[in-house]
Design an enzyme around this catalytic site. Structure first.
Site, PDB file in Angstrom:
ATOM      1  N   GLU A 118       0.818  -1.295   0.051  1.00  0.00           N
ATOM      2  CA  GLU A 118       0.006  -0.007   0.091  1.00  0.00           C
ATOM      3  C   GLU A 118       0.765   1.399  -0.066  1.00  0.00           C
ATOM      4  O   GLU A 118       0.612   2.290  -0.722  1.00  0.00           O
ATOM      5  CB  GLU A 118      -0.905   0.021   1.085  1.00  0.00           C
TER       6      GLU A 118
ATOM      7  N   ASP B  76      -0.515  -5.070   3.294  1.00  0.00           N
ATOM      8  CA  ASP B  76      -0.776  -3.909   4.028  1.00  0.00           C
ATOM      9  C   ASP B  76      -0.023  -3.690   5.341  1.00  0.00           C
ATOM     10  O   ASP B  76      -0.613  -4.484   6.189  1.00  0.00           O
ATOM     11  CB  ASP B  76      -2.464  -3.800   4.157  1.00  0.00           C
TER      12      ASP B  76
ATOM     13  N   ILE C 134      -0.232  -1.673   8.051  1.00  0.00           N
ATOM     14  CA  ILE C 134      -1.213  -1.449   9.055  1.00  0.00           C
ATOM     15  C   ILE C 134      -2.599  -1.278   8.301  1.00  0.00           C
ATOM     16  O   ILE C 134      -2.934  -0.108   7.733  1.00  0.00           O
ATOM     17  CB  ILE C 134      -0.984  -0.308   9.771  1.00  0.00           C
ATOM     18  N   ASP C 135      -3.451  -2.307   8.400  1.00  0.00           N
ATOM     19  CA  ASP C 135      -4.922  -1.983   7.826  1.00  0.00           C
ATOM     20  C   ASP C 135      -5.584  -1.426   9.014  1.00  0.00           C
ATOM     21  O   ASP C 135      -5.650  -2.339  10.223  1.00  0.00           O
ATOM     22  CB  ASP C 135      -5.319  -3.553   7.274  1.00  0.00           C
TER      23      ASP C 135
ATOM     24  N   THR D 293      -5.543   2.322   9.631  1.00  0.00           N
ATOM     25  CA  THR D 293      -4.583   3.333  10.162  1.00  0.00           C
ATOM     26  C   THR D 293      -5.554   4.337  10.910  1.00  0.00           C
ATOM     27  O   THR D 293      -4.808   4.922  11.955  1.00  0.00           O
ATOM     28  CB  THR D 293      -3.641   3.856   8.896  1.00  0.00           C
TER      29      THR D 293
ATOM     30  N   ASP E  51      -5.810  -4.743   0.936  1.00  0.00           N
ATOM     31  CA  ASP E  51      -6.793  -4.865   2.183  1.00  0.00           C
ATOM     32  C   ASP E  51      -7.681  -6.156   2.135  1.00  0.00           C
ATOM     33  O   ASP E  51      -8.212  -6.449   3.381  1.00  0.00           O
ATOM     34  CB  ASP E  51      -8.048  -3.619   1.863  1.00  0.00           C
TER      35      ASP E  51
HETATM   36  C1  IPD Z   1      -8.629   1.032   5.214  1.00  0.00           C
HETATM   37  C2  IPD Z   1      -9.376   0.035   6.320  1.00  0.00           C
HETATM   38  C3  IPD Z   1     -11.032   0.628   6.309  1.00  0.00           C
HETATM   39  C4  IPD Z   1     -11.373   0.546   4.901  1.00  0.00           C
HETATM   40  C5  IPD Z   1     -10.643   1.269   3.877  1.00  0.00           C
HETATM   41  C6  IPD Z   1      -9.373   0.947   3.729  1.00  0.00           C
HETATM   42  P1  IPD Z   1      -6.009   1.354   5.759  1.00  0.00           P
HETATM   43  O1  IPD Z   1      -7.360   0.627   5.091  1.00  0.00           O
HETATM   44  O2  IPD Z   1      -9.386  -1.282   6.053  1.00  0.00           O
HETATM   45  O3  IPD Z   1     -11.714  -0.131   6.995  1.00  0.00           O
HETATM   46  O4  IPD Z   1     -12.852   1.021   4.663  1.00  0.00           O
HETATM   47  O5  IPD Z   1     -11.256   1.194   2.562  1.00  0.00           O
HETATM   48  O6  IPD Z   1      -8.510   1.616   3.048  1.00  0.00           O
HETATM   49  O7  IPD Z   1      -5.939   2.747   4.947  1.00  0.00           O
HETATM   50  O8  IPD Z   1      -6.314   1.918   7.176  1.00  0.00           O
HETATM   51  O9  IPD Z   1      -4.823   0.552   5.373  1.00  0.00           O
HETATM   52 CA    CA Z   2      -5.994  -1.224   4.230  1.00  0.00          CA
HETATM   53 CA    CA Z   3      -2.896   0.318   5.591  1.00  0.00          CA
HETATM   54 CA    CA Z   4      -4.254   3.862   3.859  1.00  0.00          CA
END
Ligand code: IPD
Ligand code: CA
Ligand code: CA
Ligand code: CA
Length: 283
Positions: free
Chosen positions: A74, A94, A96-97, A99, A228
């Protein structure tokens, strides 16, 4: 795919150790003040030094050990790196999913590492170091949480389901008012269909691993990216869950959307109830 089980096991076990190491970085950072929060595409699209450090660690260690493997990450993508999705072993990362949760100190987040070979998902690891929950799966071998096998729920109807219709606030940026109207209409339909509740944990991966262990019964989200979903999709499938396109077609990792449920019956009912909107595919 011309890799042996032994070779794939080696990929997987090595990745597990690197993910645990990444977990220490995130856990340590989570206990301190958040530091500088940078924004990317919009005012609610965050990245921190920890996101970058974790992606660097994961890609650094995996590429040193497996120099022929490819990567999709990402934060690399966010800084303009162009990735090709090929048949080579490809780690989809990813760091940190969740963030936004990390920034606000909400303990739902996942370090996500998925592996494709021949463009097919082969393995997935999702680790929440804050709660020390490690979810993992290899295709055909079952899904596990901290070493114990997990199973998706057996609910067959929305009337017995806790669902997750993720709000995807960032989608308003892409789709405007039409998206907001569609989300609200779908939410209304779900409530009238008699669901037990609507829960969203703020991280796609956490929504999916909770589905994989049977805590929620169905999940839908649009506007996602391959990083994701890749790792969690393997875990959901191996836990016996169904993964499809929200409009009912087969799931496509690059399509930017997903619908999961514990059973095919529930996936069908959920998909047929929702109104849909298309997203431009990723690659
Ligand atoms: C997000 C999270 C969030 C989702 C977003 C993602 P990130 O990832 O998974 O739940 O609704 O579409 O972008 O940006 O925190 O890695
Ligand atoms: Ca994510
Ligand atoms: Ca992320
Ligand atoms: Ca992100």
């Amino acid at each position: 795919n011309h890799f042996s089980t032994k070779e794939e096991d080696e990929f997987f076990l090595f990745a597990l150790n690197v993910v645990r190491e990444a977990g220490n970085i995130v856990k340590t950072a989570f206990a301190k003040p958040v530091g500088t929060v940078y924004t990317k595409a919009s005012a609610t699209d965050f990245v921190t030094e920890t996101d970058r450090a974790v992606e660097e660690l994961l890609i650094g260690k995996l590429s040193a050990r497996f120099p022929d493997h490819k990567f999709i990450g990402e934060e690399g993508a966010s800084t303009g790196k162009k990735y090709e999705f090929t048949d080579a072993p490809t780690w989809i990362i990813d760091p940190i999913d969740g963030t936004t949760n990390f920034v606000h100190r909400v303990p739902f987040l996942g370090i996500c590492v998925g592996l494709t070979i021949g463009k097919q998902l082969r393995a997935g690891i999702v680790y929440n170091p804050i709660t020390d929950e490690l979810y993992s799966a290899q295709t055909g071998r079952g899904a596990f949480k901290n070493g114990f096998q997990i199973h998706a729920s057996s609910a067959k109807s929305l009337k017995e389901a806790v669902i997750c219709q993720s709000q995807g606030i960032h989608n308003i940026r892409e789709k405007g008012q039409a998206w907001l109207d569609l989300m609200l209409e779908n939410q209304r339909k779900l409530i009238l269909a008699g669901i037990h509740g609507n829960r969203s944990f703020g991280a796609a991966s956490i929504n999916m691993v909770y589905l994989a262990e049977g805590s929620i019964d169905a999940y839908v989200e649009c506007g996602l990216h391959s990083w994701d979903m890749a790792a969690s999709v393997v875990i959901v499938r191996e836990a016996g869950g169904t993964v499809i396109d929200p409009a009912g077609a087969p799931f496509d990792l690059m399509s930017r959307k997903v619908l999961c449920a514990g059973t095919p019956e529930l996936a069908k009912e959920f998909s047929e109830l929702l109104k849909h909107m298309d997203f431009a595919p990723e690659i």
